[in-house]
Write a protein that holds these residues in place. Structure first.
Motif, PDB file in Angstrom:
ATOM      1  N   THR A   7      42.235  18.537  39.340  1.00  0.00           N
ATOM      2  CA  THR A   7      43.448  19.446  38.560  1.00  0.00           C
ATOM      3  C   THR A   7      44.631  19.006  38.666  1.00  0.00           C
ATOM      4  O   THR A   7      45.585  18.966  37.764  1.00  0.00           O
ATOM      5  CB  THR A   7      43.279  20.875  39.305  1.00  0.00           C
ATOM      6  N   GLN A   8      45.111  18.326  40.000  1.00  0.00           N
ATOM      7  CA  GLN A   8      46.400  17.704  40.203  1.00  0.00           C
ATOM      8  C   GLN A   8      46.678  16.410  39.071  1.00  0.00           C
ATOM      9  O   GLN A   8      47.741  16.228  38.651  1.00  0.00           O
ATOM     10  CB  GLN A   8      46.573  17.260  41.434  1.00  0.00           C
ATOM     11  N   ILE A   9      45.539  15.642  38.944  1.00  0.00           N
ATOM     12  CA  ILE A   9      45.878  14.778  37.861  1.00  0.00           C
ATOM     13  C   ILE A   9      46.189  15.176  36.482  1.00  0.00           C
ATOM     14  O   ILE A   9      47.241  14.717  35.859  1.00  0.00           O
ATOM     15  CB  ILE A   9      44.759  13.697  37.765  1.00  0.00           C
ATOM     16  N   ALA A  10      45.446  16.260  35.981  1.00  0.00           N
ATOM     17  CA  ALA A  10      45.682  16.849  34.908  1.00  0.00           C
ATOM     18  C   ALA A  10      47.218  17.468  35.074  1.00  0.00           C
ATOM     19  O   ALA A  10      47.817  17.374  33.816  1.00  0.00           O
ATOM     20  CB  ALA A  10      44.653  18.044  34.709  1.00  0.00           C
ATOM     21  N   GLY A  11      47.468  18.019  36.009  1.00  0.00           N
ATOM     22  CA  GLY A  11      49.023  18.469  36.103  1.00  0.00           C
ATOM     23  C   GLY A  11      50.005  17.439  35.893  1.00  0.00           C
ATOM     24  O   GLY A  11      51.240  17.821  35.103  1.00  0.00           O
ATOM     25  N   ILE A  12      49.755  16.296  36.089  1.00  0.00           N
ATOM     26  CA  ILE A  12      50.676  15.068  36.024  1.00  0.00           C
ATOM     27  C   ILE A  12      51.021  15.193  34.341  1.00  0.00           C
ATOM     28  O   ILE A  12      51.855  14.868  33.856  1.00  0.00           O
ATOM     29  CB  ILE A  12      50.453  13.722  36.523  1.00  0.00           C
ATOM     30  N   GLU A  13      49.810  15.042  33.666  1.00  0.00           N
ATOM     31  CA  GLU A  13      49.681  14.721  32.342  1.00  0.00           C
ATOM     32  C   GLU A  13      50.297  16.008  31.703  1.00  0.00           C
ATOM     33  O   GLU A  13      51.120  16.212  30.761  1.00  0.00           O
ATOM     34  CB  GLU A  13      48.321  14.728  31.794  1.00  0.00           C
ATOM     35  N   ALA A  14      50.319  17.504  32.029  1.00  0.00           N
ATOM     36  CA  ALA A  14      50.660  18.527  31.555  1.00  0.00           C
ATOM     37  C   ALA A  14      52.224  18.293  31.617  1.00  0.00           C
ATOM     38  O   ALA A  14      52.989  18.721  30.745  1.00  0.00           O
ATOM     39  CB  ALA A  14      50.306  19.728  32.338  1.00  0.00           C
ATOM     40  N   LEU A  15      52.874  17.868  32.699  1.00  0.00           N
ATOM     41  CA  LEU A  15      54.256  17.767  32.920  1.00  0.00           C
ATOM     42  C   LEU A  15      54.894  16.561  32.029  1.00  0.00           C
ATOM     43  O   LEU A  15      55.927  16.992  31.537  1.00  0.00           O
ATOM     44  CB  LEU A  15      54.644  17.672  34.259  1.00  0.00           C
ATOM     45  N   ARG A  16      54.081  15.456  32.002  1.00  0.00           N
ATOM     46  CA  ARG A  16      54.650  14.505  31.565  1.00  0.00           C
ATOM     47  C   ARG A  16      54.281  14.064  30.049  1.00  0.00           C
ATOM     48  O   ARG A  16      54.859  13.167  29.360  1.00  0.00           O
ATOM     49  CB  ARG A  16      54.343  13.060  32.325  1.00  0.00           C
ATOM     50  N   GLY A  17      53.178  14.749  29.450  1.00  0.00           N
ATOM     51  CA  GLY A  17      52.622  14.479  28.351  1.00  0.00           C
ATOM     52  C   GLY A  17      53.314  15.288  27.298  1.00  0.00           C
ATOM     53  O   GLY A  17      54.479  15.921  27.376  1.00  0.00           O
ATOM     54  N   ASP A  18      52.761  15.397  25.988  1.00  0.00           N
ATOM     55  CA  ASP A  18      53.260  15.830  24.991  1.00  0.00           C
ATOM     56  C   ASP A  18      53.481  17.596  25.227  1.00  0.00           C
ATOM     57  O   ASP A  18      52.653  17.960  25.771  1.00  0.00           O
ATOM     58  CB  ASP A  18      52.487  15.812  23.721  1.00  0.00           C
ATOM     59  N   GLN A  19      54.623  18.231  25.018  1.00  0.00           N
ATOM     60  CA  GLN A  19      54.917  19.524  25.335  1.00  0.00           C
ATOM     61  C   GLN A  19      54.838  20.612  24.035  1.00  0.00           C
ATOM     62  O   GLN A  19      55.267  21.609  24.027  1.00  0.00           O
ATOM     63  CB  GLN A  19      56.449  19.514  25.818  1.00  0.00           C
TER      64      GLN A  19
END
Ligand code: PLP
Length: 398
Positions: free
Chosen positions: A282-294
């Motif tokens: 879940t935390q790894i997915a969170g990094i993508e959520a913040l740094r990826g496409d918004q």
């Protein structure tokens, strides 16, 4: 050898459990589901979660993380890279320098509330919180035997708290103040001047503010402004934010608190005692959520605004209902005073007779009497259907 026990063991519950409240949304959801099991068609406008899917890039990253072995413990406060990404996000959006050591990653929005109360509030301490407001604040006051000091939010002030009223409620025993903007259940958003006035009311007192900003990305008008951005307030603020609402990740359980380093260490210790850590994939997915496409967040926000406009316009045409335009989150909070019904009775009738599940304003405290909360986190088609049902129920029954 059996001793042939005949009586059931007595449950010797700790006294504190008597003070613990709950969140009515989950109870209404359960009732709605049981009506559905009996064959009734129910439109769900009771629960506060986005109807959108988690963005695909975030899901893929989470799935990859599982395949790549992110199935073990992480440090109690969270993965360093995620804490870094959160610190960057908070520094940028709240315009205040924030470091990874000030971030504690937790499973969702609620743990930051629980930990703030557990770490700071003692029996007899006064806690000021918005009423109507998210019920967990009042529940935890009861649990910890703190003195609840509700701060009424008034419709005539667009449900924004009045800083003068707040100032009047502050005493030497005030330990914590809870702010929530954008606000559940009213959708109100504090203006920058409100926040500055709140800071002035607190002054240099040693009061901690729990600033619940879980809807910070869901604003339709104006800009989000945090107490943390005001000089001198960072040390007094525990910022709560997370991924549940902004990225439609309620089931992933991922959120965070941002606070002074000395307090963060105690949050981390609470994490060690309660959860060990937040789920690692879940935390790894969170990094993508913040740094990826918004773009998904922006799309969701635009869509909620469209639905808000339609819902408010239509509900205002129903006799007995009048609704202010919420500026953020995904709730509408119409007044139903003119119907002459109490909130609870009307919410029950709409569920049982009209098949529309919503919440009584009183689910959010005594000052919610005279209002209903409808979540607009449902399709435009279902919102229209719900409004048709409410309209025809009102024509028949009022
Ligand atoms: C104001 C507020 N704070 C916190 C939360 C809790 O969020 P989570 O479901 O991530 O624990 C909610 C959820 O409805 C909320 O409305």
């Amino acid at each position: 050898m059996s001793r042939g026990l005949t009586t059931q063991a007595e449950l010797r519950l700790a006294k504190r459990m008597a003070g613990l409240g709950t969140e009515t949304a989950f109870e209404v959801l359960a009732r709605a589901r049981s009506l559905e099991a009996q064959g009734k068609d129910i439109i769900h406008l009771e629960i506060g979660e986005p109807d959108f899917d988690t963005p695909a890039n975030v899901v893929e990253t989470g799935v990859d993380a599982l395949h790549n072995g992110w199935t073990h413990y992480t440090p109690a406060s969270g993965l360093p890279e995620l804490r870094e990404a959160i610190a960057e996000e908070v520094s940028r959006t709240r315009r205040v320098k924030c470091t990874a050591e000030e971030v504690v990653v937790v499973p969702g929005g609620k743990p930051t509330i629980f930990f703030a109360f557990m770490a700071l509030v003692e029996e007899g301490d006064e806690v000021i919180y918005p009423n109507p407001g998210f019920p967990i604040y009042e529940s935890l006051c009861g649990f910890l035997r703190a003195k609840p000091v509700p701060l009424p939010l008034r419709e005539k002030n667009d449900f924004r708290l009045d800083p003068n009223e707040l100032a009047d409620l502050i005493t030497d025993r005030t330990k914590m103040i809870v702010l929530n903007s954008p606000h559940n259940p009213t959708g109100s958003v504090l203006e920058q001047q409100d926040v500055r006035d709140i800071a002035a009311a607190i002054g240099d007192r040693d009061i901690m503010v729990l600033s619940d900003e879980i809807y910070s990305r869901l604003i339709f008008e104006g800009e989000h402004f945090s107490l943390m951005s005001i000089e001198g307030m960072k040390d007094r603020t525990i910022l709560l934010d997370g991924f549940s609402k902004s990225y439609a990740m309620t089931g992933w359980r991922l959120g965070y608190g941002v606070m002074r380093r000395d307090l963060a260490q105690y949050f981390s210790r609470l994490m060690t005692n309660v959860n060990s850590c937040t789920a690692s994939f879940t935390q790894i997915a969170g990094i993508e959520a913040l740094r990826g496409d918004q773009s998904s967040v922006e799309h969701m926000c635009r869509e909620f605004k469209r639905r808000r406009d339609r819902f408010v316009e239509r509900i205002n045409r129903i006799e007995g209902f009048s609704c202010r335009v919420p500026k953020g989150a995904f709730y509408t909070f119409p007044s139903i005073r003119e119907t002459g019904w109490t909130s609870k009775k009307l919410a029950d009738a709409l569920l049982e007779d009209a098949g529309v599940a919503c919440l009584a304003g009183t689910a959010f405290g005594a000052h919610g009497e005279g209002y209903l909360r409808f979540s607009i986190a449902n399709s435009m088609e279902n919102l229209d259907k719900a409004l048709d049902r409410v309209e025809s129920w009102v024509k028949k029954n009022l």
